[in-house]
Enzyme design. Sequence first.
Site, PDB file in Angstrom:
ATOM      1  N   CYS A 237       0.892  -1.178   0.000  1.00  0.00           N
ATOM      2  CA  CYS A 237       0.000   0.000   0.000  1.00  0.00           C
ATOM      3  C   CYS A 237       0.917   1.211   0.000  1.00  0.00           C
ATOM      4  O   CYS A 237       1.107   1.863   1.030  1.00  0.00           O
ATOM      5  CB  CYS A 237      -0.920  -0.014   1.206  1.00  0.00           C
ATOM      6  SG  CYS A 237      -1.986  -1.468   1.317  1.00  0.00           S
TER       7      CYS A 237
ATOM      8  N   PRO B  70       2.093   7.690  -0.502  1.00  0.00           N
ATOM      9  CA  PRO B  70       2.649   8.423  -1.640  1.00  0.00           C
ATOM     10  C   PRO B  70       4.071   8.029  -2.043  1.00  0.00           C
ATOM     11  O   PRO B  70       4.686   8.683  -2.878  1.00  0.00           O
ATOM     12  CB  PRO B  70       2.622   9.877  -1.142  1.00  0.00           C
ATOM     13  CG  PRO B  70       2.846   9.750   0.325  1.00  0.00           C
ATOM     14  CD  PRO B  70       2.112   8.497   0.740  1.00  0.00           C
ATOM     15  N   GLY B  71       4.608   6.964  -1.434  1.00  0.00           N
ATOM     16  CA  GLY B  71       5.883   6.445  -1.890  1.00  0.00           C
ATOM     17  C   GLY B  71       7.060   6.686  -0.970  1.00  0.00           C
ATOM     18  O   GLY B  71       8.194   6.343  -1.319  1.00  0.00           O
ATOM     19  N   GLY B  72       6.830   7.247   0.200  1.00  0.00           N
ATOM     20  CA  GLY B  72       7.939   7.552   1.095  1.00  0.00           C
ATOM     21  C   GLY B  72       8.715   6.340   1.555  1.00  0.00           C
ATOM     22  O   GLY B  72       9.955   6.322   1.518  1.00  0.00           O
ATOM     23  N   LYS B  73       8.019   5.283   1.965  1.00  0.00           N
ATOM     24  CA  LYS B  73       8.713   4.080   2.447  1.00  0.00           C
ATOM     25  C   LYS B  73       9.355   3.318   1.287  1.00  0.00           C
ATOM     26  O   LYS B  73      10.447   2.766   1.430  1.00  0.00           O
ATOM     27  CB  LYS B  73       7.735   3.189   3.216  1.00  0.00           C
ATOM     28  CG  LYS B  73       7.177   3.816   4.488  1.00  0.00           C
ATOM     29  CD  LYS B  73       6.258   2.849   5.213  1.00  0.00           C
ATOM     30  CE  LYS B  73       5.627   3.483   6.445  1.00  0.00           C
ATOM     31  NZ  LYS B  73       4.653   4.543   6.078  1.00  0.00           N
TER      32      LYS B  73
ATOM     33  N   ASP C 157      -5.516  -3.635  -6.243  1.00  0.00           N
ATOM     34  CA  ASP C 157      -5.894  -3.981  -4.877  1.00  0.00           C
ATOM     35  C   ASP C 157      -4.931  -5.066  -4.410  1.00  0.00           C
ATOM     36  O   ASP C 157      -4.930  -6.184  -4.940  1.00  0.00           O
ATOM     37  CB  ASP C 157      -7.337  -4.478  -4.862  1.00  0.00           C
ATOM     38  CG  ASP C 157      -7.812  -4.870  -3.470  1.00  0.00           C
ATOM     39  OD1 ASP C 157      -7.002  -4.862  -2.529  1.00  0.00           O
ATOM     40  OD2 ASP C 157      -9.007  -5.207  -3.329  1.00  0.00           O
TER      41      ASP C 157
ATOM     42  N   ASP D  31       1.869  -1.391   4.900  1.00  0.00           N
ATOM     43  CA  ASP D  31       1.478  -0.196   5.657  1.00  0.00           C
ATOM     44  C   ASP D  31      -0.016  -0.038   5.415  1.00  0.00           C
ATOM     45  O   ASP D  31      -0.450   0.631   4.484  1.00  0.00           O
ATOM     46  CB  ASP D  31       2.268   1.014   5.160  1.00  0.00           C
ATOM     47  CG  ASP D  31       1.959   2.270   5.949  1.00  0.00           C
ATOM     48  OD1 ASP D  31       1.252   2.169   6.969  1.00  0.00           O
ATOM     49  OD2 ASP D  31       2.403   3.355   5.544  1.00  0.00           O
TER      50      ASP D  31
ATOM     51  N   CYS E  78      -0.556   3.604  11.143  1.00  0.00           N
ATOM     52  CA  CYS E  78      -0.351   4.839  11.914  1.00  0.00           C
ATOM     53  C   CYS E  78      -1.556   5.058  12.817  1.00  0.00           C
ATOM     54  O   CYS E  78      -2.120   6.141  12.891  1.00  0.00           O
ATOM     55  CB  CYS E  78      -0.091   6.034  11.002  1.00  0.00           C
ATOM     56  SG  CYS E  78      -1.141   6.144   9.552  1.00  0.00           S
TER      57      CYS E  78
END
Length: 329
Positions: free
Chosen positions: A193, A196-199, A241, A260, A313
């Site tokens: 998931c 926005p691509g940070g991890k 999905d 996540d 989170c």
Amino acid sequence: AAAVDRLVSKRPNAAVSAILETALSLLFAQTYSDFTIVNQAVIAIRSDRRTARFAGLTNAVLRRAVKERETLVPSLEADDDVRFNAPDWWIKRVRQAHPEAAERILSLSAKHPPMVLRVNRRRITPEAYLDNLAQAGITAWRIGPEAVLLASPKPVHEIPGFSDGLVSVQDAGTQLAAHLLPAGNGDRVLDACAAPGGKTAHLLELHDLKMTALEIDPSRTKLIRETLDRLGLVADIHTADAADVKLWWNGIPYDHVLLDAPCTASGIVRRQPDVPWSRRPADINALAARQKRLLDALWPVVRSGGTLLFCTCSIFPEEGPQQAESFLK
């Protein structure tokens, strides 16, 4: 909103209420001079023929707020929903989940968040980047392997090296995921998931990986691509999905999977202060059910001896410890 209700006998229409609420927030924060806030609010009211007749009311309400501010604010904050900027049911759930830490959690959630950067180790070391900030007159501290805390938040265009991909904005806690996942060069990794691509980006900054990034929302898939392009990183990105494995998986197991999962975002309320108001009590169990579906679907794509890292989170047990315990059983 509570201040408007206290100061006005009959709440005006939505447009006027919105301007009053914004102006009162600024008056209480004392970010600008009282005169400027009152003057600009009245000008805004007069600028629209649908609200112009409320100019006098707006002026009177805001001037009264200035006059009574010292007693008005403490009086309003006597109500928990005002003090913590959250509805009663949310406050009760936090207290139920964390009885000893609830007051601190709720108080912190109502404060301004810090601004933390993630240094891109492929392009610069944290030590060298701190030197760059110092030369630019920006005070900052290193608080994690790649995490740098700014003394004062800044727009990204004022952050040295941001447009060149030297750093990204990412909370320090979020940066732990890439270190908790025991990935290494050459590994096949799935960020299930990813938007926005940070991890995804952080993992690629640390290792040479065969990375797959999934996101169910097409508009958010675009954000992953934009994030990686700015940083000069590459991943196999799909809109899908993650729980519908047959549509995107080629049958080759992954060494590591990062999930996540969707959640109430109850742990990042100071970053997203609208969350307590946009959620409903039933959302907690509904989101926990979605997480269970994802966990059950993704476990088979992990190779024997591989790793599945589940994170959210959320501070609600149903979306964290209880979910993990249920899955392990």
